[in-house]
Scaffold this active site. Structure first.
Site, PDB file in Angstrom:
ATOM      1  N   SER A  67      33.074  44.543 -28.764  1.00  0.00           N
ATOM      2  CA  SER A  67      32.737  45.617 -29.700  1.00  0.00           C
ATOM      3  C   SER A  67      31.674  45.191 -30.705  1.00  0.00           C
ATOM      4  O   SER A  67      31.479  44.005 -30.979  1.00  0.00           O
ATOM      5  CB  SER A  67      33.992  46.050 -30.459  1.00  0.00           C
ATOM      6  OG  SER A  67      35.040  46.343 -29.576  1.00  0.00           O
TER       7      SER A  67
HETATM    8  N1  SAH Z   1      38.808  43.902 -28.102  1.00  0.00           N
HETATM    9  C1  SAH Z   1      37.808  43.551 -27.121  1.00  0.00           C
HETATM   10  C2  SAH Z   1      37.037  44.771 -26.668  1.00  0.00           C
HETATM   11  C3  SAH Z   1      37.206  44.902 -25.196  1.00  0.00           C
HETATM   12  S1  SAH Z   1      36.606  46.343 -24.411  1.00  0.00           S
HETATM   13  C4  SAH Z   1      36.887  42.443 -27.636  1.00  0.00           C
HETATM   14  O1  SAH Z   1      36.982  42.098 -28.818  1.00  0.00           O
HETATM   15  O2  SAH Z   1      36.108  41.904 -26.852  1.00  0.00           O
HETATM   16  C5  SAH Z   1      38.141  47.085 -23.937  1.00  0.00           C
HETATM   17  C6  SAH Z   1      39.041  46.287 -23.060  1.00  0.00           C
HETATM   18  O3  SAH Z   1      40.195  47.076 -22.801  1.00  0.00           O
HETATM   19  C7  SAH Z   1      38.458  45.931 -21.695  1.00  0.00           C
HETATM   20  O4  SAH Z   1      38.525  44.546 -21.497  1.00  0.00           O
HETATM   21  C8  SAH Z   1      39.354  46.685 -20.717  1.00  0.00           C
HETATM   22  O5  SAH Z   1      39.555  45.981 -19.491  1.00  0.00           O
HETATM   23  C9  SAH Z   1      40.636  46.800 -21.491  1.00  0.00           C
HETATM   24  N2  SAH Z   1      41.535  47.872 -21.079  1.00  0.00           N
HETATM   25  C10 SAH Z   1      41.225  49.137 -20.697  1.00  0.00           C
HETATM   26  N3  SAH Z   1      42.342  49.822 -20.393  1.00  0.00           N
HETATM   27  C11 SAH Z   1      43.392  48.962 -20.575  1.00  0.00           C
HETATM   28  C12 SAH Z   1      44.793  49.072 -20.408  1.00  0.00           C
HETATM   29  N4  SAH Z   1      45.405  50.197 -19.996  1.00  0.00           N
HETATM   30  N5  SAH Z   1      45.565  47.992 -20.688  1.00  0.00           N
HETATM   31  C13 SAH Z   1      44.995  46.832 -21.096  1.00  0.00           C
HETATM   32  N6  SAH Z   1      43.679  46.665 -21.266  1.00  0.00           N
HETATM   33  C14 SAH Z   1      42.871  47.722 -21.013  1.00  0.00           C
END
Ligand code: SAH
Length: 212
Positions: free
Chosen positions: A60
């Site tokens: 993000s």
């Molecule tokens: N907080 C992260 C942002 C990641 S982007 C950071 O600081 O880098 C969002 C993430 O959510 C992705 O890695 C995606 O694979 C995950 N995601 C999406 N749907 C999900 C679900 N149902 N359960 C767990 N993770 C999920």
């Protein structure tokens, strides 16, 4: 390459954009974002932008990380659930500001990389799990705070149910093109909602990923 000057510039930009919480700013100063972004983007680690990570996901934007962290109003006794570990950056920031972070990711490879970073940085108060974050983490519930870092179509019910009384959840809600960060405050059986900020996150998907 030295990241110091870029880091200072970023912190100043975050302050200008309204991030006033010193603890949040100092966590951003102390966690090396360059360790969470893929090699080709490392020189942009302190740009105030989201960057691609593997599996088509993103780390993000620093402003969004700072804004959501500040809005979560953490204390050093707080137990937090994060959904969407991704690179692990947001979890690392949270871990400096609360007692324990539980974080769930649906891609095994992302989770393994994040775990390696947590170990390298000695962030021992983060517990990770491969799973579907929509279901939360019932064995560890209730949580005083929940942060969802992927865009949902609606507030995930099971997560709301795992909020402690008086707890706060932040979740981006809306269609794929744009969501609003919704703040949900639980007061007994009452869940009050308000919109905080327009954002664009990768989607919250159902189930664990089959590959990767
Ligand atoms: N907080 C992260 C942002 C990641 S982007 C950071 O600081 O880098 C969002 C993430 O959510 C992705 O890695 C995606 O694979 C995950 N995601 C999406 N749907 C999900 C679900 N149902 N359960 C767990 N993770 C999920």
């Amino acid at each position: 390459m030295s990241f110091e000057a870029n880091k200072i510039r970023l912190i100043m930009e975050l302050r200008r954009e309204g991030i006033g919480d010193r603890d949040v700013l100092s966590a951003i100063e102390r966690i090396p974002r360059e360790l969470f972004v893929p090699e080709p983007f490392r020189d942009r680690a302190y740009d105030n932008t989201a960057l691609p990570i593997s599996q088509g996901q993103t780390i993000s934007q620093p402003f969004v990380v700072a804004f959501m962290t500040q809005a979560l109003q953490l204390g050093d006794r707080t137990k937090v659930l994060e959904v969407g570990t991704g690179s692990g950056y947001q979890a690392a920031i949270l871990s400096r500001l609360c007692r324990r972070v539980y974080t769930i990711e649906r891609y095994r490879s992302l989770l393994q990389e994040a775990n390696r970073r947590f170990e390298a940085l000695r962030l021992y108060n983060i517990t990770t799990r491969l799973g579907d974050g929509n279901k939360g983490w019932p064995e560890q519930a209730p949580f005083e705070r929940i942060m969802v870092t992927a865009g949902a179509e609606a507030v995930p019910r099971e997560l709301a149910g795992q909020l402690a009384d008086g707890g706060i959840m932040l979740v981006p809600v809306g269609p794929r093109e744009e969501q609003q960060i919704v703040r949900v405050r639980r007061d007994g059986d009452d869940f009050a909602r308000d919109n905080l900020l327009p954002v664009r996150f990768v989607p919250l998907v159902d189930g664990v990923a089959r590959a990767g």
